[in-house]
Design a protein around this motif. Structure first.
Motif, PDB file in Angstrom:
ATOM      1  N   TYR A  88      37.077 -72.739 -64.215  1.00  0.00           N
ATOM      2  CA  TYR A  88      36.054 -72.925 -63.191  1.00  0.00           C
ATOM      3  C   TYR A  88      35.079 -74.033 -63.598  1.00  0.00           C
ATOM      4  O   TYR A  88      34.560 -74.044 -64.713  1.00  0.00           O
ATOM      5  N   GLY A  89      34.855 -74.964 -62.668  1.00  0.00           N
ATOM      6  CA  GLY A  89      33.990 -76.115 -62.938  1.00  0.00           C
ATOM      7  C   GLY A  89      32.552 -75.905 -62.506  1.00  0.00           C
ATOM      8  O   GLY A  89      31.686 -76.756 -62.780  1.00  0.00           O
ATOM      9  N   ALA A  90      32.264 -74.813 -61.821  1.00  0.00           N
ATOM     10  CA  ALA A  90      30.899 -74.496 -61.388  1.00  0.00           C
ATOM     11  C   ALA A  90      30.866 -73.031 -60.965  1.00  0.00           C
ATOM     12  O   ALA A  90      31.913 -72.414 -60.731  1.00  0.00           O
ATOM     13  N   PHE A  91      29.660 -72.494 -60.853  1.00  0.00           N
ATOM     14  CA  PHE A  91      29.499 -71.110 -60.408  1.00  0.00           C
ATOM     15  C   PHE A  91      28.347 -71.035 -59.419  1.00  0.00           C
ATOM     16  O   PHE A  91      27.508 -71.950 -59.336  1.00  0.00           O
ATOM     17  N   GLN A  92      28.328 -69.940 -58.682  1.00  0.00           N
ATOM     18  CA  GLN A  92      27.170 -69.636 -57.846  1.00  0.00           C
ATOM     19  C   GLN A  92      26.969 -68.129 -57.826  1.00  0.00           C
ATOM     20  O   GLN A  92      27.926 -67.357 -57.787  1.00  0.00           O
ATOM     21  N   GLU A 106      35.778 -68.322 -55.599  1.00  0.00           N
ATOM     22  CA  GLU A 106      36.415 -67.014 -55.713  1.00  0.00           C
ATOM     23  C   GLU A 106      35.743 -66.208 -56.810  1.00  0.00           C
ATOM     24  O   GLU A 106      35.011 -66.739 -57.642  1.00  0.00           O
ATOM     25  N   MET A 107      35.996 -64.895 -56.811  1.00  0.00           N
ATOM     26  CA  MET A 107      35.562 -64.066 -57.935  1.00  0.00           C
ATOM     27  C   MET A 107      36.358 -64.503 -59.155  1.00  0.00           C
ATOM     28  O   MET A 107      37.588 -64.705 -59.055  1.00  0.00           O
ATOM     29  N   PRO A 108      35.727 -64.712 -60.300  1.00  0.00           N
ATOM     30  CA  PRO A 108      36.450 -65.178 -61.482  1.00  0.00           C
ATOM     31  C   PRO A 108      37.656 -64.301 -61.813  1.00  0.00           C
ATOM     32  O   PRO A 108      37.590 -63.069 -61.715  1.00  0.00           O
ATOM     33  N   LYS A 111      20.902 -54.014 -52.970  1.00  0.00           N
ATOM     34  CA  LYS A 111      21.629 -55.128 -52.357  1.00  0.00           C
ATOM     35  C   LYS A 111      22.820 -55.560 -53.225  1.00  0.00           C
ATOM     36  O   LYS A 111      22.705 -55.653 -54.458  1.00  0.00           O
ATOM     37  N   PRO A 112      23.957 -55.846 -52.578  1.00  0.00           N
ATOM     38  CA  PRO A 112      25.121 -56.333 -53.324  1.00  0.00           C
ATOM     39  C   PRO A 112      24.822 -57.673 -54.010  1.00  0.00           C
ATOM     40  O   PRO A 112      24.166 -58.540 -53.432  1.00  0.00           O
ATOM     41  N   PHE A 113      25.329 -57.794 -55.214  1.00  0.00           N
ATOM     42  CA  PHE A 113      25.147 -59.001 -56.024  1.00  0.00           C
ATOM     43  C   PHE A 113      26.530 -59.476 -56.455  1.00  0.00           C
ATOM     44  O   PHE A 113      27.392 -58.667 -56.793  1.00  0.00           O
ATOM     45  N   ALA A 114      26.759 -60.780 -56.441  1.00  0.00           N
ATOM     46  CA  ALA A 114      28.088 -61.298 -56.807  1.00  0.00           C
ATOM     47  C   ALA A 114      27.955 -62.662 -57.454  1.00  0.00           C
ATOM     48  O   ALA A 114      26.967 -63.382 -57.251  1.00  0.00           O
ATOM     49  N   ILE A 115      28.962 -63.006 -58.249  1.00  0.00           N
ATOM     50  CA  ILE A 115      29.069 -64.334 -58.859  1.00  0.00           C
ATOM     51  C   ILE A 115      30.451 -64.886 -58.547  1.00  0.00           C
ATOM     52  O   ILE A 115      31.461 -64.197 -58.720  1.00  0.00           O
TER      53      ILE A 115
END
Length: 343
Positions: free
Chosen positions: A131-135, A123-125, A108-112
């Protein structure tokens, strides 16, 4: 020499000529059909020759095409999401350095993604941004099946490692709930994943690769990256092709293409990958009918059964219902989410 002897000699010559003609006709009939050589028109004085080009084929009544879209990002509809809180803004360079080596968890594709403080978008870093937060996210399902417990665990490990590297704190959803959600989505996708294919078979003489290319090019097909494959490009750059036309790879790679014999080609449509507004099935049906007429072929299904024009119309009506069902689930054919799910 008597008149009778002369008559026999003449009759023998006629029979011999007929045999030679018959053999020549039979040999010509069995040879693969070759592309027609078009006459080259000379440009008028002062004019520059214009190179031929293949433009997208537009159906009557279609006046607009899908608008450009932002690169698809993570979405709770088809992804497991894990928010990552940070005490202070993180530079794009630091985020990129902390990224895992692979962008998959199992199959499965994984992304941050990062929340860009300047643009206020996920957005992709990228270098030079803050950046003030990530997911982090992992896809719930694709054509290889639903997300399982092992893949979920790998997702957790990769996300935690990233969070530790940027001094972040991830919050993970409950695994059993997400795995159950993955199975439900996979069941829906499996029941609505349509990949159509028509086979065009030669009635009499076989076709050469050049003959297939010439006839398909008239309908807007261009040569694909794989030998023996041509595609009808989408109107929107970067989108999957509307249709694919394929034939024997060995024939495409033959040392003497004029002697390579092709007896069938396949037209295929990956329904969830192509936007409804492109009218993909109408163009597939019309391409099949036009190629069959031009190349003296017959349209069949995978089992070799002949498909008549009225049969094609029935398939088209069924597809309209499928389009409606996908749209009702917010997975419209050709949308970023549908292209990710059905891949």
């Amino acid at each position: 020499m008597s008149g009778f002897t002369i008559g026999l000699a003449i009759l023998g010559g006629i029979v011999l000529a007929l045999v030679v003609a018959w053999n020549a006709w039979t040999q010509r009939r069995l040879q693969p059909r070759q592309p027609m050589m078009a006459e080259r028109a000379e440009p008028a004085a002062g004019q520059q020759p214009v190179e031929p080009s293949f433009d997208p084929v537009f159906e009557p009544g279609v006046t607009s095409l899908p608008v450009p879209e932002r690169k698809p990002g993570l979405d709770a509809l088809i992804d497991v999401l894990a928010p990552i809180a940070v005490e202070a803004a993180v530079s794009g360079e630091a985020a990129l350095a902390a990224m895992p080596a692979t962008r998959r968890a199992g199959s499965k594709p994984f992304a941050i993604e990062g929340w860009n403080e300047a643009t206020q978008h996920w957005e992709m870093p990228q270098a030079g941004q803050r950046y003030g937060a990530f997911q982090a996210g992992v896809q719930l399902a694709n054509r290889l099946g639903a997300l399982n417990e092992i893949e979920f665990s790998e997702f957790v490990v990769k996300t935690q490692a990233f969070a530790d590297a940027i001094n972040g704190a991830p919050e993970f959803p409950e695994m059993l709930h997400e795995v159950a959600r993955a199975r439900e989505l996979d069941q829906f996708a499996s029941g609505h994943d349509a990949q159509l294919g028509f086979t065009l078979r030669a009635r009499n003489a076989a076709w050469s690769p050049g003959y297939v290319h010439q006839n398909a090019a008239r309908l807007g097909f261009t040569v694909g990256a794989i030998p023996g494959r041509m595609v009808l490009p989408a109107a929107q750059p970067g989108h999957p092709p509307i249709l694919a036309l394929s034939f024997d790879t060995q024939a495409a790679l033959a040392e003497d293409p004029t002697q390579a014999a092709i007896r069938d080609v396949t037209l295929s449509l990956d329904v969830p990958q192509v936007h409804r507004g492109e009218q993909p099935f109408v163009r597939m049906r019309d391409a099949a009918l036009e190629l069959a007429a031009a190349m003296d072929g017959v349209i069949t299904d995978d089992n070799g059964q002949v498909i008549r024009p009225e049969g094609l119309d029935v398939i088209g009506a069924d597809l309209e219902q499928l389009y409606d069902t996908l749209e009702a689930r917010d997975l419209a054919a050709g949308s970023p989410l549908a292209r990710r799910l059905f891949s």
